[in-house]
Write an enzyme that holds these catalytic residues in place. Structure first.
Site, PDB file in Angstrom:
ATOM      1  N   HIS A 132      88.250 -40.243  51.234  1.00  0.00           N
ATOM      2  CA  HIS A 132      87.861 -38.828  51.276  1.00  0.00           C
ATOM      3  C   HIS A 132      88.218 -38.093  49.987  1.00  0.00           C
ATOM      4  O   HIS A 132      89.215 -38.397  49.319  1.00  0.00           O
ATOM      5  CB  HIS A 132      88.434 -38.116  52.502  1.00  0.00           C
ATOM      6  CG  HIS A 132      89.924 -38.081  52.612  1.00  0.00           C
ATOM      7  ND1 HIS A 132      90.696 -37.093  52.039  1.00  0.00           N
ATOM      8  CD2 HIS A 132      90.795 -38.886  53.270  1.00  0.00           C
ATOM      9  CE1 HIS A 132      91.965 -37.295  52.332  1.00  0.00           C
ATOM     10  NE2 HIS A 132      92.057 -38.379  53.075  1.00  0.00           N
TER      11      HIS A 132
ATOM     12  N   ASP B  86      88.866 -34.736  49.622  1.00  0.00           N
ATOM     13  CA  ASP B  86      89.728 -33.558  49.685  1.00  0.00           C
ATOM     14  C   ASP B  86      91.202 -33.924  49.755  1.00  0.00           C
ATOM     15  O   ASP B  86      91.577 -35.035  50.137  1.00  0.00           O
ATOM     16  CB  ASP B  86      89.357 -32.680  50.880  1.00  0.00           C
ATOM     17  CG  ASP B  86      89.541 -33.374  52.224  1.00  0.00           C
ATOM     18  OD1 ASP B  86      89.209 -34.574  52.329  1.00  0.00           O
ATOM     19  OD2 ASP B  86      90.015 -32.725  53.170  1.00  0.00           O
TER      20      ASP B  86
ATOM     21  N   GLU C  36      88.166 -34.386  55.144  1.00  0.00           N
ATOM     22  CA  GLU C  36      88.903 -35.182  56.120  1.00  0.00           C
ATOM     23  C   GLU C  36      90.161 -34.466  56.584  1.00  0.00           C
ATOM     24  O   GLU C  36      90.538 -34.533  57.755  1.00  0.00           O
ATOM     25  CB  GLU C  36      89.269 -36.529  55.496  1.00  0.00           C
ATOM     26  CG  GLU C  36      89.878 -37.544  56.477  1.00  0.00           C
ATOM     27  CD  GLU C  36      91.405 -37.474  56.577  1.00  0.00           C
ATOM     28  OE1 GLU C  36      91.974 -38.147  57.453  1.00  0.00           O
ATOM     29  OE2 GLU C  36      92.033 -36.731  55.785  1.00  0.00           O
ATOM     30  N   GLU C  37      90.809 -33.756  55.662  1.00  0.00           N
ATOM     31  CA  GLU C  37      92.098 -33.152  55.972  1.00  0.00           C
ATOM     32  C   GLU C  37      92.001 -32.006  56.976  1.00  0.00           C
ATOM     33  O   GLU C  37      93.006 -31.602  57.567  1.00  0.00           O
ATOM     34  CB  GLU C  37      92.778 -32.658  54.693  1.00  0.00           C
ATOM     35  CG  GLU C  37      93.120 -33.756  53.694  1.00  0.00           C
ATOM     36  CD  GLU C  37      94.230 -34.671  54.168  1.00  0.00           C
ATOM     37  OE1 GLU C  37      94.750 -34.448  55.274  1.00  0.00           O
ATOM     38  OE2 GLU C  37      94.569 -35.614  53.438  1.00  0.00           O
TER      39      GLU C  37
ATOM     40  N   HIS D 226     101.001 -34.872  51.485  1.00  0.00           N
ATOM     41  CA  HIS D 226     100.822 -33.445  51.775  1.00  0.00           C
ATOM     42  C   HIS D 226     101.930 -32.549  51.233  1.00  0.00           C
ATOM     43  O   HIS D 226     102.020 -31.394  51.635  1.00  0.00           O
ATOM     44  CB  HIS D 226     100.670 -33.184  53.292  1.00  0.00           C
ATOM     45  CG  HIS D 226      99.482 -33.835  53.898  1.00  0.00           C
ATOM     46  ND1 HIS D 226      99.094 -33.587  55.196  1.00  0.00           N
ATOM     47  CD2 HIS D 226      98.587 -34.716  53.414  1.00  0.00           C
ATOM     48  CE1 HIS D 226      98.021 -34.307  55.477  1.00  0.00           C
ATOM     49  NE2 HIS D 226      97.692 -35.008  54.401  1.00  0.00           N
TER      50      HIS D 226
END
Length: 407
Positions: free
Chosen positions: A78, A80, A175-176, A379
């Site tokens: 992904h 993002d 995705e996040e 993250h």
């Protein structure tokens, strides 16, 4: 270009997603990054390259084994990065031959990546690590996966003695924020099965994830001047607090692990007149997952027995455990396990305490387990990725392609 060169280039793109925009992709930086990757794939000479208006980029490495019956497989990552922390002006640094001590990320602000807080660091003593400068996340989730896929495809192109079938690759947005698979065109992708390169530490192989739902519980109150409120006021915040303490204390994220599910209160917005609680509900077992949803509805009814028409609830399923879709095609897992062993990586089959695009894609007809990309502490500012883990993930992709090409 090495996997490290690509990764260090890719993390410079600011691609944080944003669930509040109601757009796909949710942020313009994701499309800018996708366009950059599209140009790179065209320069590599791949086939069937497409980038749609929603930011879904797909391409094909044609097979070279001369066998039209070889199944087409795919690799997905992904674009993002998480909204949890800034991904703008990422300034990565390579720590050579990590010595097991604290790593100062930002001396001015006293930000330190320490094995006393993150003991997993000690698994990578002697290895080169890529770390942040303490001000942003790193973006290994999932730019490491993108770098690994493209580097593996480049390697296969330059080593035609490795025989393989058609290989499809895809890079998707958002995705996040749980929307990565929503507009993924499985039919156009055209693979028999695929792997997301979106896992954590080296060796991880995942085909079991949480069933997931979000619940919004709203409490209506009645505001009256507090000096004259007796038997008149109904404080919605106090009622919401009664609801909160009805749920089992030990079934929360901070008290659970492995396949244990939970209720997680993620936000409270309230006043005397109205309070809203937002929960996420998670469980690997589908029956227990359904019981958790029913328990929230039951507690709302209990509240309404005491305070008529005060509480209402809205529950929305988000994704389901992909295990039920993978178990009928376990050769997909067996091939990945064999590929890892062939490149001296010990497979670690573990349940995901979360979800991936692969879970939703599996329910859309594309079986799609998850393979490690190598990063840790995703993250946040303490995210890091060992360079040998990225290199091994690249080797695993190449070996999966070779094994499927043989079969």
């Amino acid at each position: 270009m090495t996997v490290v060169d690509r990764f260090l280039q890719y993390v410079k793109f600011d691609t944080q997603s944003d669930e509040l925009t109601n757009m796909t992709p949710s942020t313009p930086g994701q499309m800018i990054f996708a366009q950059h990757l599209e140009t790179e794939l065209r320069n590599m000479g791949l086939s069937d390259i497409s980038l749609d208006d929603n930011g879904y980029l797909m391409a094909t490495l044609p097979g070279n084994n001369g066998n039209p019956d070889t199944p087409t497989i795919g690799f997905i990552a992904h674009l993002d990065t998480s909204p949890d922390m800034s991904g703008r002006h990422v300034s990565p640094r390579i720590v050579e031959r990590y010595d097991g001590n604290d790593i100062t990320l930002n001396a001015t602000e006293g930000i330190v990546l320490s094995p006393s807080q993150f003991p997993e660091l000690l698994h990578y003593v002697g290895q080169d690590l890529i770390v942040t400068d303490g001000n942003t996340l790193l973006g290994a989730d999932d730019k490491a996966g993108i770098a690994e896929i493209i580097t593996a495809i480049d390697f296969l192109q330059k080593n035609p003695q490795i025989k393989h079938g058609d290989i499809r690759i895809a890079f998707n947005p958002d995705e996040e924020i749980g929307q990565g698979a929503h507009k993924f065109d499985v039919e156009r992708f055209g693979a028999k099965w695929a792997y997301t390169m979106d896992g954590g530490e080296i060796g991880e192989l995942e085909y079991e994830n949480f069933n997931a739902a979000v619940a919004k519980v709203t409490f209506k109150g009645r505001n009256v001047h507090p000096g004259y409120a007796k038997h008149k006021m109904l404080n919605s915040m106090r009622v919401a607090n009664e609801f909160i303490i009805m749920l089992p204390r030990w079934e929360t994220p901070e008290h659970t692990e492995e396949r244990e599910g939970f209720y997680h209160l993620v936000s409270i917005e309230g006043s005397v007149e109205e309070t809203t609680l937002t929960y996420i509900i998670r469980d690997h077992d589908r029956d227990r997952f359904e019981r958790r949803k029913k328990e929230l509805e039951h507690l709302c009814r209990k509240i309404n027995n005491e305070f008529p028409d005060c509480a209402s609830i809205e529950i929305k399923d988000q994704y389901y455990n992909m295990r039920e879709k993978i178990e009928p095609v376990m050769h997909v897992i067996e091939i990945a396990e064999q590929a890892m062993r062939n490149v001296d990586v010990t497979p670690k089959v573990v349940p995901i305490r979360g979800g991936t695009d692969g879970a939703q894609l599996s329910f859309k007809g594309l079986p799609c387990p998850n393979i490690f990309a190598g990063g840790l502490n995703f993250h946040g500012r303490f995210e890091f990725v060992p360079i040998p883990s990225m290199e091994k993930a690249t080797e695993v992709i190449v070996e999966i392609a070779r094994l499927v090409g043989q079969k």
